[in-house]
Write a protein that holds these residues in place. Structure first.
Motif, short mmCIF file in Angstrom:
data_model
loop_
_atom_site.label_atom_id
_atom_site.label_comp_id
_atom_site.label_asym_id
_atom_site.label_seq_id
_atom_site.Cartn_x
_atom_site.Cartn_y
_atom_site.Cartn_z
N GLN A 149 19.10 87.97 55.76
CA GLN A 149 18.84 89.28 56.35
C GLN A 149 20.14 89.96 56.75
O GLN A 149 20.29 91.18 56.59
CB GLN A 149 17.94 89.14 57.57
CG GLN A 149 16.53 88.67 57.27
CD GLN A 149 15.73 88.43 58.54
OE1 GLN A 149 15.92 89.12 59.54
NE2 GLN A 149 14.86 87.44 58.51
N ALA A 150 21.08 89.17 57.28
CA ALA A 150 22.35 89.73 57.73
C ALA A 150 23.18 90.30 56.59
O ALA A 150 23.70 91.42 56.67
CB ALA A 150 23.14 88.66 58.48
N ARG A 154 22.03 95.09 58.00
CA ARG A 154 23.03 95.36 59.04
C ARG A 154 23.37 94.05 59.75
O ARG A 154 22.61 93.60 60.60
CB ARG A 154 22.49 96.39 60.02
CG ARG A 154 22.14 97.70 59.34
CD ARG A 154 21.65 98.71 60.35
NE ARG A 154 21.32 99.95 59.66
CZ ARG A 154 21.64 101.15 60.09
NH1 ARG A 154 22.31 101.28 61.22
NH2 ARG A 154 21.31 102.22 59.42
N TRP A 155 24.51 93.48 59.40
CA TRP A 155 24.84 92.15 59.89
C TRP A 155 25.09 92.09 61.38
O TRP A 155 24.86 91.07 62.03
CB TRP A 155 26.04 91.58 59.13
CG TRP A 155 27.31 92.36 59.26
CD1 TRP A 155 27.80 93.28 58.39
CD2 TRP A 155 28.28 92.27 60.31
NE1 TRP A 155 29.01 93.78 58.83
CE2 TRP A 155 29.32 93.18 60.01
CE3 TRP A 155 28.36 91.53 61.49
CZ2 TRP A 155 30.43 93.35 60.84
CZ3 TRP A 155 29.46 91.70 62.32
CH2 TRP A 155 30.48 92.60 61.99
N LYS A 156 25.54 93.20 61.99
CA LYS A 156 25.91 93.17 63.41
C LYS A 156 24.74 92.80 64.31
O LYS A 156 24.92 92.10 65.31
CB LYS A 156 26.49 94.53 63.83
CG LYS A 156 27.85 94.83 63.23
CD LYS A 156 28.41 96.14 63.74
CE LYS A 156 29.79 96.42 63.14
NZ LYS A 156 30.35 97.71 63.62
N GLN A 157 23.55 93.25 63.97
CA GLN A 157 22.40 92.97 64.83
C GLN A 157 21.96 91.52 64.79
O GLN A 157 21.16 91.07 65.61
CB GLN A 157 21.23 93.87 64.44
CG GLN A 157 20.64 93.56 63.06
CD GLN A 157 19.62 94.59 62.63
OE1 GLN A 157 19.86 95.80 62.73
NE2 GLN A 157 18.48 94.13 62.16
N HIS A 158 22.50 90.77 63.83
CA HIS A 158 22.15 89.35 63.72
C HIS A 158 23.19 88.44 64.38
O HIS A 158 23.02 87.22 64.39
CB HIS A 158 22.01 88.96 62.25
CG HIS A 158 20.86 89.62 61.56
ND1 HIS A 158 20.97 90.87 60.98
CD2 HIS A 158 19.58 89.24 61.37
CE1 HIS A 158 19.81 91.20 60.45
NE2 HIS A 158 18.96 90.24 60.68
N THR A 159 24.24 89.03 64.92
CA THR A 159 25.32 88.23 65.49
C THR A 159 24.85 87.37 66.66
O THR A 159 25.08 86.15 66.68
CB THR A 159 26.46 89.15 65.97
OG1 THR A 159 26.97 89.90 64.85
CG2 THR A 159 27.60 88.32 66.57
N GLU A 170 30.16 84.44 69.79
CA GLU A 170 29.72 85.62 69.03
C GLU A 170 30.87 86.21 68.22
O GLU A 170 30.64 86.73 67.12
CB GLU A 170 29.13 86.67 69.98
CG GLU A 170 27.78 86.29 70.53
CD GLU A 170 27.07 87.46 71.20
OE1 GLU A 170 27.45 88.62 70.92
OE2 GLU A 170 26.15 87.22 72.00
N ALA A 174 30.58 86.94 64.34
CA ALA A 174 30.75 88.31 63.82
C ALA A 174 31.78 88.34 62.69
O ALA A 174 31.58 89.01 61.67
CB ALA A 174 31.18 89.24 64.96
#
Length: 234
Positions: A149-150, A154-159, A170, A174
């Motif tokens: 999914q990342a 949008r990978w940032k929301q999965h950090t 984190e 990131a």
């Protein structure tokens, strides 16, 4: 509880390898508090019966060999990792601060519901690195899903969720996700570039195959980037 994995051939080879007779084996086991007749050693080596967990631990100690040698396989499940470290279920449950019945259910159902602290103590007791720990307690599927999914969105929301899952800072997570997202985007750009240029299908299939292999190894790549060992992954 069922008998643990056991290889009669490995048991016999281990005994012969250090020059012990069956009588000497049962004598050594007796010193460990496990009293068995000589005939039982012969039955184990012939495959007529299999040792219990307590008998397996005593036999491994008597033969001066690791438990996995007598199991004839590297541990993969939670129970097998426990056996490899010669923990009884009761002793390990006490070590991690979990009710023994709850722990036994986790082993039998292959579903881990321990707290974060219990999970960390479990990893320490069994000598599990983060990647192997996730596979043993059933978190590998969740990791794979979150990573896909990342990189695809949008990978940032999965950090934050990933940082909690693998117990990593984190900031490190990131940085790893940014790198993975860039690598994934590169595959897509190459594929689309060849598609627009109407190149031969063989080249498109080659890129698609490379991307599939990259996705298959995504969790290992991620754990490597955040500084975790990935030994033992199949």
């Amino acid at each position: 509880m069922s008998h643990p994995p056991f290889s009669p051939a490995q048991a016999r080879a281990a005994r012969i390898g250090i020059g012990l007779t069956p009588e000497q084996v049962v004598s050594a086991m007796a010193q460990l508090g496990v009293h068995r007749p000589v005939e039982i050693v012969m039955c184990w080596e012939s495959g007529a019966v299999a040792p219990s967990e307590a008998e397996l631990f005593a036999l491994a100690s008597a033969l001066w060999c690791p438990v996995p040698t007598l199991m004839a396989r590297q541990p993969r499940s939670l129970r097998e990792h426990r056996l490899a470290r010669q923990f009884s279920a009761e002793r390990l449950a006490l070590r991690i601060g979990m009710d023994v019945h709850e722990y036994a259910r986790a082993e039998n159902e292959h579903r881990w519901n321990g707290t974060d602290r219990q999970t960390l103590v479990l990893a320490d007791a069994l000598g599990l690195e983060p990647g192997e720990l996730l596979r043993v307690i059933g978190g590998a599927g969740e990791l794979d899903g979150l990573l896909r999914q990342a990189v695809e969105g949008r990978w940032k929301q999965h950090t934050a969720p990933l940082a909690r899952l693998v117990d990593a800072p984190e900031r490190s997570v990131a940085q790893a996700l940014r790198t993975l997202a860039q690598e994934y985007a590169s595959f897509n750009e190459r594929y689309m570039g060849h598609l627009v240029a109407r190149n031969e299908n063989a080249r498109l299939k080659e890129i698609a195959t490379e991307r599939a292999a990259w996705l298959h190894a995504l969790s290992d790549r991620f754990l490597h980037l955040v500084g975790h060992d990935t030994r033992g992954r199949a």
